[in-house]
Structures are given as C-alpha cells and as structure tokens.
Design a protein around this motif. Sequence first.
Motif, mmCIF file in Angstrom:
data_model
loop_
_atom_site.group_PDB
_atom_site.id
_atom_site.type_symbol
_atom_site.label_atom_id
_atom_site.label_comp_id
_atom_site.label_asym_id
_atom_site.label_seq_id
_atom_site.Cartn_x
_atom_site.Cartn_y
_atom_site.Cartn_z
ATOM 1 N N THR A 261 2.698 3.388 8.960
ATOM 2 C CA THR A 261 3.343 4.302 8.010
ATOM 3 C C THR A 261 2.683 5.674 8.057
ATOM 4 N N ASP B 283 0.395 -2.170 8.658
ATOM 5 C CA ASP B 283 1.344 -1.472 7.783
ATOM 6 C C ASP B 283 0.878 -0.056 7.465
ATOM 7 N N ALA B 284 -0.384 0.084 7.079
ATOM 8 C CA ALA B 284 -0.894 1.409 6.703
ATOM 9 C C ALA B 284 -0.879 2.351 7.909
ATOM 10 N N ALA C 279 -2.801 -0.831 2.791
ATOM 11 C CA ALA C 279 -1.538 -0.913 2.062
ATOM 12 C C ALA C 279 -0.562 0.177 2.493
ATOM 13 N N ALA C 280 0.724 -0.041 2.183
ATOM 14 C CA ALA C 280 1.763 0.957 2.448
ATOM 15 C C ALA C 280 2.912 0.737 1.470
ATOM 16 N N ARG C 281 3.595 1.823 1.144
ATOM 17 C CA ARG C 281 4.840 1.715 0.376
ATOM 18 C C ARG C 281 6.014 2.078 1.279
ATOM 19 N N THR D 29 3.541 -3.003 0.210
ATOM 20 C CA THR D 29 3.110 -4.072 1.120
ATOM 21 C C THR D 29 1.602 -3.983 1.206
#
Lengths: 257, 257
Positions: free
Chosen positions: A136, A132-133, B119-121, B128
């Motif tokens: 993104t 995810d990181a 993590a990610a937004r 997330t």
Amino acid sequence: MTADRSTGAHDSDRSTTVLKLGGSLITEKDRAETVDEGALGAAAEAVADHGGRLAVVHGGGSFGHPYAEAAGISSTVGSHDVPAVMAVHEAMKRLNAAVLAALHDRDVPALPVHPFSAAARDADGALTYPLDAVATMLDEGFTPVLHGDGVVHAGEGVSVLSGDELVARLGTGLDADRIGLCSTVPGVLDEEGEVIPVVSSFADVADAVGASESTDVTGGMAGKVRSLLAVEATAFVFGPAELSAFLAGEDVGTRIE
Amino acid sequence: MTADRSTGAHDSDRSTTVLKLGGSLITEKDRAETVDEGALGAAAEAVADHGGRLAVVHGGGSFGHPYAEAAGISSTVGSHDVPAVMAVHEAMKRLNAAVLAALHDRDVPALPVHPFSAAARDADGALTYPLDAVATMLDEGFTPVLHGDGVVHAGEGVSVLSGDELVARLGTGLDADRIGLCSTVPGVLDEEGEVIPVVSSFADVADAVGASESTDVTGGMAGKVRSLLAVEATAFVFGPAELSAFLAGEDVGTRIE
C-alpha cells in the motif's frame, strides 16, 4: 517532501523494483555502528534521481552483525534473551533512521518498515511476512525502506531475518520486475575474480561461491545467488558505480535469471 | 530478562489478555512528549506481577495527538506529507521505547511492535492487520507491546490507527478472552458521573457518551464502547487502581459484553 500519486513514474509505469543496499556498502564494516556517509549519500542520490515504484532493503553491516553474533543468533538459531535480541533490533532501527535521513535529504518520500513488527517463522524456519503495508505504501507513491532485522521464530525465540531473505520475499510478494543487489563487489565473481555476466543455475557458480556461505552470519554470495534464483524477477548483483544504470533499466554486473 | 516458554502462566493457562494503557494515563497530556513516570511505573509493576499471556497496547497522549493534529490526520483523513506523518510515527516510537524500558526494568520480556510496519487500510478505510508476529511472540513467551500509530491508507496516504482500534483487532485476531482498557477514568460514566457497571449495547450509554466522539482525534469513550461491543471477548474499562485486580481475573470498572 510529499508523496505524489498523481504524477511520476509509479503511475505511468507500474513496474516494481526492489533494491538492496548492502550493509558492507553503507556502513564501515570494521567500525561499530559507523555509517559510510559518502557511499550512503551517493546511493540516496541515485534513488532520488530514479523516482519510480521502488522498495528499498538495507543490510546490517557494522550495526547488525556484531549484535547478532553476540546474541548467538542466525537465520536458523534464535534466542529468548530479550536484551540480546533488542540490541540487534535497536541497532538496525538506528541504521534505518540514517538511511531514511539520507533519502529525506534528497526529497525521496521514504517511510520506515521494521520487519520484526510483521514477520514470523514457523518451527521449520519458514518465513511468513505479510506485505499489506509495503504494497500500500508503494501504491500511495511512498518508498518503503526495510532492513535486515530480528524475526520471532517458533521454538527458537528470535532469529535473524537477513536483507537477502527480505529481497527474495519482496521480489515474489510484490511481483517485482527487477531486483538489484548493490554491494561493494561488482558482481558474482568467478575463481579468477572476474564478474560472471549471467547465472542461470547454482551449478554455474557453485565452485566460485560455495565457500562464502560460512563467512557471514546471514549467508554470503552463495546464499544470495540461491535465493535470487528462486525468484521470478530478473536480479542483478553489482557495485555502487552501476546503481544509476541499474535504476535506469540497464543490465549491470551479474544477471541472475 | 529471558522469555521462558517452559514455565509460567502462558503454558499452563493459554488464555490471552489484551491490555490497553491509555495515553492520558502514561503521559502528561498537557506537556509535550512527557511521560508520567509514576503512572507508567505502577502499570509496569502490575504487568510484571501478572506474568501471563498478555499483549499490551498503549495510546499516544502527549506524544501522538499533537503531531496527528498538526498533520491534519485522523482515522479517516490521511496525508501524503512525509515529514508530518514521520513526526507522528517517530514520536510514538519514542513513547513505545519508554514503555518498553519501564517493563524491562521489571523483567517483563517485552518486545516492541510498530503497527505502521504491518497494517494497511483500503480505500473504504477498512483495516488489514496481519498478526503473525504478535501471535508468535505470545507463543514464545514474550509480551508484545503495540501502540497507536500511523497506518498507510489507500487513496489517503497515511492516516491514524488508534490504540482503541488496535485493541479491537487484537481481541478478535488473537481470540482473546479478556480485554482491559486502563485509563484515567474509573469506567464508562453515566450522566451523573457514576460508573456504569455493565454495558450490553450502545443504546445503554448513547446519552452519556455520545458527545465525547468529537473531543479526541482518535474517538473518545463512544468510539471505545462501540469497538469493544463488536469484539467477542469480555472487555473492562477501569482506572489504574483496578489494574492488578483486572489482571488477576476480577471484574472491575465497567464490563462491556
């Protein structure tokens, strides 16, 4: 430097490239924790000229391998000894900081990603690494820079997550178009030391690379070829002289498909 | 120190505790990048005496907040300025190293976890944060130590991921039984400055804590109460004198349920 989502190759061209800079390329392998500033600077320069949607992974060289050997850990054998596994992780973070500094000096919007903070192996050694990181960061115009690292491993404590294993995971998980392994060798070599132009199956190279598996704590050329054959993206193994050509989209060194 | 899976509370008692050490507790908030060694040492001592299945989160204090303010970032507003967001992340890694050192000095098998790497937004700011690494560390007998950090945020670049938001995520994601927020205040205070023993809804405390939302880049007591009310686990807000009692399973400070 500022990541810019509104301009640049990553918006007009969404193709994703994964580039590994070998530990033997960017460090002096025989001198403890010594960066090869010339080689690292040249690689950073090539990355800066590229400017596209790119994830970078680097190996350990003289930062990672001595500590991993001292801890007695590999991708299959782990340790619960906290100082020993911290020594591996901290040394790799120091090398990562050096790689980031070289990229920042050339205005690459690079961000550090430490796989130990995200990945895990189950009791069979299978890797889970949520991206995810990383994904993104790419979407936002940054250049994530990952590294070989420790990884927590069910039943084993902490084992090794090699740069090559990360490259395969990123290749699949980011749906990458091209993967490049830039190291000190110009490609996968045959028994006469010549670059093999194309590899389509492990049988093509088993005689030439089979013996290298035991020479490196994280697996030598045999491991690289096996993991790249398992990835959808087209991969290239090449030397530093070919890095700019690879990033420009050319076929260089050995093509693995 | 060595993580030991075969003995200790984490095998006989699988209950999971999430402990946050407030940035204002472990740093001197008015002196840039200054650890409060006495407070940190006392907290580390209490954690060492506990020995159970515990995930630790720490805030930023004088390491995180000044850089976040300088970068102009919050949990909703991000930046694409690489040096500015790197300054936040690097300062938080320095504080994390100090926390780890205090724990290692007391033989706690602590491992660092940097949320920025995982993590990610999304574009709505929703977080997330996959917890594979953190959960496997706990299973292996280690004590993961996370911290408030930057987080890559779709459309915003990099925004703030506060320690309080991490605590809520860990509470839910690790199916924790108890959450403790140890800071410089002895609990959630009413308008007369007395500790409110139990909070069951935001309405219980809105008058007392409503105004604090704007005093802290990562949200003050109002934000803490809101996020803890949303978590299944029972949470406690308390001061450092109560930390050992909290870890021993006692009700301390304000109970949020």
